[in-house]
Design an enzyme around this catalytic site. Structure first.
Site, short mmCIF file in Angstrom:
data_model
loop_
_atom_site.label_atom_id
_atom_site.label_comp_id
_atom_site.label_asym_id
_atom_site.label_seq_id
_atom_site.Cartn_x
_atom_site.Cartn_y
_atom_site.Cartn_z
CD GLU A 82 5.79 2.08 6.12
OE1 GLU A 82 6.00 1.60 5.00
OE2 GLU A 82 6.48 1.80 7.12
CG ASP A 83 1.29 1.05 4.47
OD1 ASP A 83 1.99 1.98 4.03
OD2 ASP A 83 1.66 -0.13 4.44
#
Length: 196
Positions: free
Chosen positions: A75-76
């Protein structure tokens, strides 16, 4: 490529895999900071989520713990699901995929999807979700992030409770901690409203 389940590894192999996992996540998150005043290194968060699972949730499933450490990498960071599967196996990839938001979608849509999907994710993913929310909500209780208002923080608590409601029946210990956090936050918010 990892083809066997972490559950099938010897103690020594599992310890090596967990250290490899922590190192992998630390390298992936190396330039990131939390949104607090101190700018805490981001890696503290996934390691803290894994610690909540083992120490407070009495969860020792290696797939869950490894997934917790990796839960924000796709996600990051530039990490891919294929990379997770290659390094840590298909079971871990599945759990990480279940707790990963699609950052191509608008923020409010992502938040609604977490509410909608939480009842339908695996038991392992629900455990990661519970511990992740505990960590984030404790951070929020300790200090409102830079640029946030008390109202925005309160809205985050309300949203988190809706997500957690979809994970009920997963781990009584973690859910009891969350219930205390939600009750405490409601009392604090009421004090803010009555004093203004």
């Amino acid at each position: 490529m990892m083809t066997i389940s972490p559950k099938e590894l010897s103690k020594e192999q599992l310890l090596s895999l967990i250290i490899k996992c922590a190192d992998f996540a630390a390298k992936k998150h190396k330039t990131q900071k939390r949104m607090n005043r101190e700018g805490t290194p981001y890696i503290n968060h996934p390691l803290g989520v894994a610690k909540i699972l083992t120490e407070e949730g009495d969860v020792h499933d290696p797939v869950v713990i490894i997934s917790a450490i990796l839960h924000d990498t796709v996600e990051d960071t530039e990490t891919t699901f294929e990379e997770i599967e290659q390094e840590f196996g298909a079971e871990v990839k599945l759990v990480v995929s279940e707790v990963t938001d699609d950052k191509t979608l608008p923020k409010m849509e992502r938040k609604q999807l977490q509410i909608d999907h939480s009842p339908h994710i695996s038991h392992e993913a629900k455990l990661v979700k519970l511990a992740d929310k505990i960590y984030n909500l404790r951070d929020l209780q300790a200090e409102v992030p830079i640029g946030w208002t008390a109202e925005r923080a309160h809205e985050y608590f309300k949203w988190a409770e809706q997500v957690i409601n979809g994970c009920r029946g997963t781990n009584a210990r973690l859910e009891a901690i969350l219930d205390e956090i939600f009750a405490s936050e409601r009392m604090e918010y009421e004090k803010i409203l009555t004093s203004s």
